[in-house]
Design a protein around this motif. Structure first.
Motif, mmCIF file in Angstrom:
data_model
loop_
_atom_site.group_PDB
_atom_site.id
_atom_site.type_symbol
_atom_site.label_atom_id
_atom_site.label_comp_id
_atom_site.label_asym_id
_atom_site.label_seq_id
_atom_site.Cartn_x
_atom_site.Cartn_y
_atom_site.Cartn_z
ATOM 1 N N GLU A 266 0.818 -1.210 0.000
ATOM 2 C CA GLU A 266 0.000 0.000 0.000
ATOM 3 C C GLU A 266 0.857 1.269 0.000
ATOM 4 O OE1 GLU A 266 -3.305 -0.256 -0.307
ATOM 5 O OE2 GLU A 266 -2.935 -2.412 -0.396
ATOM 6 N N GLN A 267 2.152 1.124 0.237
ATOM 7 C CA GLN A 267 3.023 2.289 0.333
ATOM 8 C C GLN A 267 3.282 2.896 -1.046
ATOM 9 O OE1 GLN A 267 4.550 4.111 2.587
ATOM 10 N NE2 GLN A 267 4.243 3.028 4.512
ATOM 11 N N ASP A 268 3.052 4.194 -1.163
ATOM 12 C CA ASP A 268 3.355 4.941 -2.383
ATOM 13 C C ASP A 268 4.679 5.672 -2.160
ATOM 14 O OD1 ASP A 268 3.297 7.685 -3.867
ATOM 15 O OD2 ASP A 268 1.843 6.465 -4.949
ATOM 16 N N PHE A 269 5.638 5.451 -3.053
ATOM 17 C CA PHE A 269 6.986 5.974 -2.823
ATOM 18 C C PHE A 269 7.025 7.504 -2.817
ATOM 19 C CE2 PHE A 269 11.564 6.562 -4.110
ATOM 20 C CZ PHE A 269 12.079 6.117 -2.899
ATOM 21 N N LEU A 270 6.343 8.136 -3.754
ATOM 22 C CA LEU A 270 6.340 9.596 -3.797
ATOM 23 C C LEU A 270 5.683 10.187 -2.554
ATOM 24 C CD1 LEU A 270 5.597 10.644 -7.494
ATOM 25 C CD2 LEU A 270 7.752 10.766 -6.243
ATOM 26 N N LYS A 271 4.572 9.606 -2.125
ATOM 27 C CA LYS A 271 3.915 10.100 -0.913
ATOM 28 C C LYS A 271 4.801 9.900 0.307
ATOM 29 C CE LYS A 271 -0.870 9.596 -2.474
ATOM 30 N NZ LYS A 271 -2.165 8.898 -2.264
ATOM 31 N N PHE A 272 5.555 8.793 0.308
ATOM 32 C CA PHE A 272 6.481 8.555 1.409
ATOM 33 C C PHE A 272 7.554 9.642 1.446
ATOM 34 C CE2 PHE A 272 10.534 6.682 2.830
ATOM 35 C CZ PHE A 272 10.194 6.407 4.147
ATOM 36 N N VAL A 349 17.540 6.957 8.474
ATOM 37 C CA VAL A 349 17.557 5.565 8.007
ATOM 38 C C VAL A 349 16.126 5.050 7.937
ATOM 39 C CG1 VAL A 349 18.370 3.215 8.455
ATOM 40 C CG2 VAL A 349 19.837 5.179 9.010
ATOM 41 N N VAL A 350 15.727 4.550 6.772
ATOM 42 C CA VAL A 350 14.360 4.071 6.556
ATOM 43 C C VAL A 350 14.241 2.622 7.034
ATOM 44 C CG1 VAL A 350 12.596 3.581 4.812
ATOM 45 C CG2 VAL A 350 14.071 5.602 4.587
ATOM 46 N N SER A 351 13.202 2.346 7.766
ATOM 47 C CA SER A 351 12.969 0.982 8.230
ATOM 48 C C SER A 351 12.767 0.043 7.039
ATOM 49 C CB SER A 351 11.729 0.924 9.121
ATOM 50 O OG SER A 351 11.330 -0.427 9.335
ATOM 51 N N PRO A 352 13.480 -1.094 7.002
ATOM 52 C CA PRO A 352 13.283 -2.053 5.907
ATOM 53 C C PRO A 352 11.914 -2.709 5.928
ATOM 54 C CG PRO A 352 14.773 -2.946 7.574
ATOM 55 C CD PRO A 352 14.533 -1.513 7.940
ATOM 56 N N GLU A 353 11.142 -2.447 6.974
ATOM 57 C CA GLU A 353 9.757 -2.914 7.002
ATOM 58 C C GLU A 353 8.867 -2.040 6.128
ATOM 59 O OE1 GLU A 353 8.813 -5.721 8.550
ATOM 60 O OE2 GLU A 353 10.938 -5.971 9.026
ATOM 61 N N LEU A 354 9.359 -0.855 5.768
ATOM 62 C CA LEU A 354 8.620 0.044 4.879
ATOM 63 C C LEU A 354 9.109 -0.091 3.435
ATOM 64 C CD1 LEU A 354 8.547 3.277 7.078
ATOM 65 C CD2 LEU A 354 6.670 1.678 6.672
ATOM 66 N N PHE A 355 10.389 0.196 3.235
ATOM 67 C CA PHE A 355 11.012 0.075 1.918
ATOM 68 C C PHE A 355 12.397 -0.540 2.093
ATOM 69 C CE2 PHE A 355 8.018 3.536 1.323
ATOM 70 C CZ PHE A 355 7.487 3.292 0.063
ATOM 71 N N ARG A 356 12.784 -1.337 1.121
ATOM 72 C CA ARG A 356 14.134 -1.882 1.098
ATOM 73 C C ARG A 356 14.625 -1.886 -0.345
ATOM 74 N NH1 ARG A 356 11.684 -7.752 1.645
ATOM 75 N NH2 ARG A 356 11.889 -8.449 -0.530
#
Length: 397
Positions: A266-272, A349-356
């Motif tokens: 459900e994660q949108d990269f641009l919105k993130f 540092v971005v959590s790998p649970e969100l993006f990797r």
């Protein structure tokens, strides 16, 4: 026995070719063994300057904000870069502001970044004329620098990469990143032997303003005595950051075998990215996970994201990260991180649970003999949901 002999023959042939190729790359310019370069136009419009016969400055250009002339080069080719003076056609001599790169245990070799404040009377001119002087000796006379008389479009997210002979995979890589919101690609071609094919492949995207192609003809050979790959890649990264960074809100530095993956679909990269546009966040660092060869002994036909479905069980806790940066807040970069930000800003540092980052290490022909069984522990078909969209975009190129 036949199978063993065949493998040894293939390995011996590859090693011999690599040794010869690396020798040529280190000791001779590319035109000595690749004649096609002489007949092809140059992409990128760089102003390279040599000192004592060797490239010392990769490029000299006007910054996107039109306030500075910037020089990017090899730190080791001049004893004291602070003595490099920029003389404008008005006669005004400007001492450069050296962006202090500093030694590091892992990436000790530095790049040279110098900014010269453009006199106010020159900033409105479409072309800036300069002469560079070192120790009172003239290096180059009447260098004409474009002052961005035609404004470049603004991008929410751009991507840059240093690549070589990636004609097999670059359409898929571009298609995937277009799908997640990238509007522009700065692609640096590092001595591709298939240079003509790559240019023809990218020509439609260059014409549409989606790709900027830059020839970056500097040795990148792991294990080279002078650590030239560090100068090559870090030079490329800072060249893109300082020359094109003003035209992007976010700039992602990543390789052609690396794909940002939203672990939560459900994660949108641009919105993130928009959610991280805090005044003090200069960069986002993404963790990486290895994908193995999935049992293939040769790279198969079809998409990487469809074929390679086996990976390591865990994301790397440290090492191999890549970054998306906000150029206006970023001053210096490592290959895998940010080295210096503007005051009171930092890297998150971005959590790998969100993006990797899914790193498809085995797709490179150079790595086929480095262990077929590595990184194949877990099946992961998460990227297959993007196959149809990626194939559809590739069909439009």
């Amino acid at each position: 026995m036949r199978v063993l002999l065949s493998l040894l023959k293939r390995l011996g042939k590859k090693v011999s070719l690599d040794v010869a190729y690396n020798f040529v790359q280190l000791n001779y310019p590319i035109w000595a063994f690749y004649f096609k370069k002489l007949t092809l136009p140059n992409f990128g419009g760089r102003h390279e300057i040599k000192i004592s016969g060797k490239p010392a400055i990769y490029d000299v250009f006007v910054s996107g904000d039109k306030n500075y002339v910037v020089a990017i080069g090899r730190y080791d080719r001049v004893v004291d870069w602070s003595k490099l003076i920029c003389v404008f056609d008005s006669g005004c001599e400007v001492i450069g502001q050296v962006v202090e790169d500093f030694s590091d245990e892992k990436e000790a070799y530095q790049v040279s970044i110098i900014k010269y404040l453009i006199p106010s009377g020159c900033r409105s001119k479409p072309v800036v004329l300069i002469t560079l002087k070192l120790d009172d000796s003239q290096i180059v006379n009447s260098l004409q620098l474009s002052n961005h008389s035609v404004e470049l479009p603004r991008h929410k997210l751009s991507v840059t990469t240093l690549m070589k002979d990636e004609d097999r995979f670059i359409p898929e890589w571009i298609a995937y990143y277009r799908m997640i919101g990238v509007s522009h690609f700065y692609i640096y071609d590092n001595r591709s032997l298939k240079r003509r094919r790559i240019r023809n492949l990218l020509a439609p995207l260059i014409a549409q303003g989606i790709v900027t192609l830059i020839d970056w003809d500097y040795p990148y050979v792991s294990g080279a005595p002078d650590n030239s790959w560090r100068f090559c890649q870090r030079g490329q990264m800072h060249h893109c950051l300082y020359k094109y960074g003003s035209f992007s809100d976010w700039m992602l530095f990543i390789d052609v075998d690396e794909f940002i993956y939203p672990v939560n679909a459900e994660q949108d990269f641009l919105k993130f990215l928009e959610s991280r546009e805090h005044p003090n966040i200069a960069a986002l660092q993404f963790k990486m996970i290895w994908f193995g060869n999935s049992g293939f002994e040769q790279v198969p036909k079809g998409l990487i994201i469809n074929n390679y479905i086996r990976r390591s069980p865990e994301v790397l806790s440290l090492g191999r990260e890549k970054c998306a940066v906000r150029p206006q807040l970023t001053k210096l970069m490592f290959i895998h991180g940010v080295k210096a930000c503007e005051e009171n800003s930092w890297m998150e540092v971005v959590s790998p649970e969100l993006f990797r980052i899914n790193h498809y290490y085995a797709t490179s022909s150079k790595r086929q003999f480095k262990g077929y069984s590595d990184h194949n522990d877990v099946e992961d078909t998460g990227m297959r949901k993007y196959v149809d969209s990626v194939e559809e975009y590739i069909g439009k190129i």
